[in-house]
Design a protein around this motif. Structure first.
Motif, PDB file in Angstrom:
ATOM      1  N   CYS A   1      49.703  41.610  35.358  1.00 36.84           N
ATOM      2  CA  CYS A   1      49.242  42.701  36.222  1.00 36.84           C
ATOM      3  C   CYS A   1      49.532  44.058  35.597  1.00 36.84           C
ATOM      4  O   CYS A   1      48.717  44.988  35.690  1.00 36.84           O
TER       5      CYS A   1
ATOM      6  N   VAL B   1      44.239  41.214  35.427  1.00 35.13           N
ATOM      7  CA  VAL B   1      44.410  40.683  36.776  1.00 35.13           C
ATOM      8  C   VAL B   1      43.637  39.382  36.969  1.00 35.13           C
ATOM      9  O   VAL B   1      44.028  38.534  37.780  1.00 35.13           O
TER      10      VAL B   1
ATOM     11  N   TYR C   1      49.588  46.451  41.466  1.00 37.28           N
ATOM     12  CA  TYR C   1      48.417  46.613  40.605  1.00 37.28           C
ATOM     13  C   TYR C   1      47.267  47.256  41.371  1.00 37.28           C
ATOM     14  O   TYR C   1      46.681  48.247  40.914  1.00 37.28           O
TER      15      TYR C   1
END
Length: 421
Positions: A277, A282, A310
């Motif tokens: 992250c 991701v 994130y």
């Protein structure tokens, strides 16, 4: 009317070992002899190995500053190499050796034979003082009392002091001291090497552990240590290319761990997901999260906080709120200050002041005190946007909590000031 004779006068209370040991340390610091002012009470039963080890462990805490935390081994903070620091290390070394010798040879009412616990504490104190020749001389002189856990603690201390080469030297001298390294010793050395950026040496140790016929096979913690430090130092380098390379190596170790038949636990998954992250991978983090669920490993708050941070950082706060609500709905954790803070900051940056205000209220009502910067950010955003102010009782409670925390830090700050200066 009877008069009390001098013999019937109450005698002063005898000093306890917890008070006598600091007096002896102060006398050594002031370079005073143990004269009548430190005479032991007749009721004092003498030192024990535990009390001697406690006194020796207090020496580095009294004299030596804590080692500075380095964000990255390639760019360390300047070390404190002043004359006062060097003098404190020399004094700590002399004090450790002097008190160890005195307590086992000349202490009254009866000297205590040297045992493993005081020797272990003295070795740790010398490692903290970076008195390496004295450390190895002490270990060689009392080799029969040296144990594998004691050397493991010494290796850990040398790694925390930024001395990976000497940590390796202590590991290789285990055979001379007739000690056999175990899995915990290998894991501690690997962590010390990774902490100081010596990844090649750490991987070499891992390869040795994986060889056929090796005494110590790697366990899940061995791979978790490597994965954790690859992700942590990779992110801390500040170079995107170096960070991607570190995360790639962490992924290879994660796959290699599965090939060896070792099941990763929630800590291993959290380390890899957090690194992915923070390097903006991701999609891969979602794949690892799905694999985590398929294998029956239950995520916790740390897992969800990685995704929440994130999505808050990339200004997708709705997804961050969705992850937070999913965590609570699935029973995988309860939102804490580390969960609320990135969401509140992202909402304030997006000019969604009303939602940020409500999240701050929810955070305070759940028993979590916001940071001063977070509280000031929301308060200023409310004033600028003309939103409804925070409830007076809640506002007063938050400000009192922040003030109490500030006063607590200021009580510690005079002790920390010479270290952080």
């Amino acid at each position: 009317m009877s008069t009390r004779t001098p013999s019937s006068a109450p005698s002063p209370p005898s000093p306890s070992p917890s008070r006598l040991v600091p007096q002896l340390l102060v006398a050594l610091l002031q370079r005073r002899r143990f004269d009548a002012t430190l005479r032991v009470s007749p009721t004092f039963r003498g030192f024990s190995p535990h009390s001697i080890a406690t006194a020796l462990a207090a020496i580095p805490r009294l004299l030596l500053p804590r080692s500075p935390r380095r964000l990255c081994p390639q760019r360390p903070f300047p070390s404190a190499s002043s004359a006062s620091s060097l003098a404190n290390r020399r004094l700590a070394t002399a004090l450790t050796l002097g008190f160890l010798s005195w307590s086992h040879d000349h202490a009254s009412p009866e000297p205590v034979p040297l045992s493993e616990a005081p020797l272990r504490a003295a070795a740790l104190a010398l490692a903290r003082a970076r008195a390496l020749p004295a450390l190895f001389r002490l270990l060689r002189a009392h080799a029969p009392l040296v144990s594998t856990p004691a050397l493991t603690d010494v290796i850990r201390a040398l790694g925390e002091e930024g001395l990976p080469r000497h940590a390796l030297a202590a590991f290789h001298r285990m055979r001379q001291l007739r000690c056999s390294p175990d899995a915990q010793c290998y894991n501690t050395l690997i962590a010390a090497l990774c902490q100081n950026g010596r990844f090649k040496d750490a991987r070499f140790l891992l390869d040795q552990m994986e060889r056929p016929g090796a005494r110590c096979k790697p366990d899940s913690y061995t791979y978790t240590v490597l994965i954790s430090w690859y992700c942590r130092i990779g992110v801390g380098t500040g170079c995107r290319k170096a960070a991607r390379r570190r995360i790639y190596e962490a992924g290879r170790l994660f796959r290699r761990m599965g090939e060896k038949g070792l099941e990763p636990d929630v800590v291993t998954y959290n380390c890899l997901i957090n690194g992915l992250c923070k390097t903006y991978r991701v999609e891969r983090a979602h794949e690892v999260f799905d694999e985590m669920l398929k294998k029956g490993c239950v995520p916790n708050r740390v897992t969800y906080n990685s995704f929440i941070r994130y999505y808050s950082a990339v200004n997708q706060v709705d997804k961050a709120v969705g992850w937070m609500r999913e965590m609570v709905a699935m029973g995988h954790g309860v939102a804490s200050s580390s969960t609320y803070t990135p969401v509140i900051h992202s909402l304030c940056e997006s000019r969604r002041v009303g939602e940020a205000r409500q999240f701050l209220i929810d955070m305070a009502e759940s028993g979590h005190l916001p940071r001063e910067h977070t509280y000031k950010l929301v308060k200023d955003a409310i004033d600028d946007a003309g939103e409804k102010a925070l409830p007076e009782e809640l506002r007063q409670s938050i400000e009192n909590g922040i003030t109490a925390r500030y006063q607590q830090v200021m009580r510690i700050k005079p002790i920390m000031r010479p270290v952080t200066r």
